[in-house]
Design an enzyme around this catalytic site. Structure first.
Site, short mmCIF file in Angstrom:
data_model
loop_
_atom_site.label_atom_id
_atom_site.label_comp_id
_atom_site.label_asym_id
_atom_site.label_seq_id
_atom_site.Cartn_x
_atom_site.Cartn_y
_atom_site.Cartn_z
N LYS A 59 5.85 -11.51 7.60
CA LYS A 59 5.28 -12.30 8.70
C LYS A 59 4.68 -11.40 9.78
O LYS A 59 4.00 -11.87 10.67
CB LYS A 59 6.36 -13.17 9.34
N HIS A 88 9.50 -3.42 3.28
CA HIS A 88 9.11 -3.68 1.89
C HIS A 88 10.35 -3.98 1.03
O HIS A 88 10.32 -4.85 0.16
CB HIS A 88 8.41 -2.46 1.30
N GLN A 122 -2.97 -12.14 7.97
CA GLN A 122 -3.15 -11.88 6.53
C GLN A 122 -2.41 -12.94 5.71
O GLN A 122 -2.95 -13.49 4.75
CB GLN A 122 -2.61 -10.49 6.20
N SER A 143 6.65 -0.49 10.18
CA SER A 143 5.28 -0.40 9.69
C SER A 143 5.10 0.99 9.10
O SER A 143 5.68 1.96 9.62
CB SER A 143 4.31 -0.59 10.87
N ALA A 177 4.18 3.92 0.77
CA ALA A 177 4.97 4.43 1.90
C ALA A 177 6.03 3.38 2.24
O ALA A 177 6.16 2.92 3.38
CB ALA A 177 4.08 4.75 3.10
N LEU A 178 6.77 3.00 1.21
CA LEU A 178 7.68 1.86 1.32
C LEU A 178 8.79 2.12 2.33
O LEU A 178 9.34 3.22 2.40
CB LEU A 178 8.30 1.55 -0.05
N MET A 203 0.85 -1.20 0.00
CA MET A 203 0.00 0.00 0.00
C MET A 203 0.89 1.25 0.00
O MET A 203 0.46 2.34 0.38
CB MET A 203 -0.94 -0.01 1.20
O1 PAF Z 1 -0.19 -5.82 3.57
C1 PAF Z 1 -0.59 -4.91 2.84
O2 PAF Z 1 0.10 -3.91 2.61
C2 PAF Z 1 -1.97 -5.01 2.20
O3 PAF Z 1 -2.87 -5.62 3.06
C3 PAF Z 1 -1.96 -5.70 0.83
C4 PAF Z 1 -1.51 -7.13 0.93
C5 PAF Z 1 -1.03 -4.94 -0.11
C6 PAF Z 1 -3.36 -5.69 0.23
O4 PAF Z 1 -3.84 -4.39 0.05
#
Ligand code: PAF
Length: 273
Positions: free
Chosen positions: A145, A34, A150, A182, A29-30, A27
């Site tokens: 993780k 990420h 999710q 995060s 804002a790396l 989503m």
């Molecule tokens: O983990 C996230 O950033 C989000 O839940 C995802 C997997 C990109 C789905 O929008």
């Protein structure tokens, strides 16, 4: 690196990719977390696709959809430098249509813990990830993780729908002082950030207790709770890999999870034992 906003262009580019495709859905804002996913995808695949899409269907009314950090320019640079081949950044209107067919997260796994606190959140996650998987048709998809629930739900989606993508779990990346990375950490004031450290510290304590021979889940939970008195703990859970509650910790089969509010910021973290 190609930047793609449009569905047809993404499909056309994917059609030209030969060999394996590693996919990192985000989503935006790396951060370093990420980047770790992207680097692993780069090392293991012929092509790497990253998506940046703040998915509205996984936010509940009153959550931080509007103020969720958006850093398009910085995200582009990070992906470019990391050797990403295609950065997919669709608009909401490209991804969602009127009166859609809807997927639902599993009744148990999707509605306990995070799903209990955020009912419907995982429905939105499976909806968007299914769309992204169908568009990008990855060989492997990389997930942290830190979002353990999710991750398990998406593994289950792939199993249940006989999909051929391999879900690759990647270890949580932490700041030097232990805070799990995060995109929401930017909301924390310096004082809140200090208090937030009790989350990772309590998990470390749990892990030390287990290493010292403690297996009683309630004793571990209480010891953790004691360390997090200055923040608003929503839950501490000791579960197996399918998120069934455990009374006794079993090595290599347990996840200990925490969700807590620090000021207005909701944080989650966990350790895999
Ligand atoms: O983990 C996230 O950033 C989000 O839940 C995802 C997997 C990109 C789905 O929008």
């Amino acid at each position: 690196m190609q930047i793609i906003k449009n569905i047809e262009e993404m499909q056309a580019l994917r059609g030209k990719m030969e060999g394996s495709v590693g996919f990192v859905p985000t989503m935006g804002a790396l951060h370093q977390g990420h980047l770790t996913l992207i680097r692993q995808a780069r090392a293991e695949n012929d092509h790497v696709v990253v998506s940046v899409f703040v998915n509205p269907t996984q936010f509940l009314p009153g959550e931080d959809l509007e103020k969720y950090p958006r850093r398009e320019e910085a995200d582009r640079k990070i992906c470019d430098l990391a050797g990403v081949d295609a950065l997919f950044m669709p608009e909401i209107g490209a991804m969602y249509h009127d009166d859609e067919v809807k997927l639902k997260a599993p009744a148990y796994l999707g509605y306990i813990l995070e799903g209990h606190r955020r009912p419907g959140h995982f429905d939105g996650v499976v909806q968007v990830v299914m769309k992204l998987f169908n568009l990008i048709r990855p060989t492997r998809a990389y997930f942290g993780k830190k979002d353990a629930q999710q991750l398990r739900i998406l593994q289950k989606m792939v199993e249940d729908f006989f999909m051929s993508v391999e879900i690759v779990p990647v270890d949580t990346v932490r700041e030097e002082d232990g805070l799990a990375l995060s995109s929401r950490n930017v909301y924390l004031s310096p004082e809140e950030r200090e208090r937030a450290l009790s989350i990772s510290r309590s998990l470390k304590r749990a892990s030390r207790l287990v290493m010292a021979g403690e297996t009683d889940a309630e004793a571990i939970r209480l010891a953790m709770e004691d360390m997090m008195r200055e923040i608003d703990v929503e839950y501490i859970a000791v579960v197996d890999r399918d998120f069934r509650p455990l009374e006794r910790v079993k090595l290599k089969e347990t996840i200990i999870l925490v969700a807590a509010r620090v000021g207005h910021t909701r944080l989650i973290d966990n350790i895999w034992i």
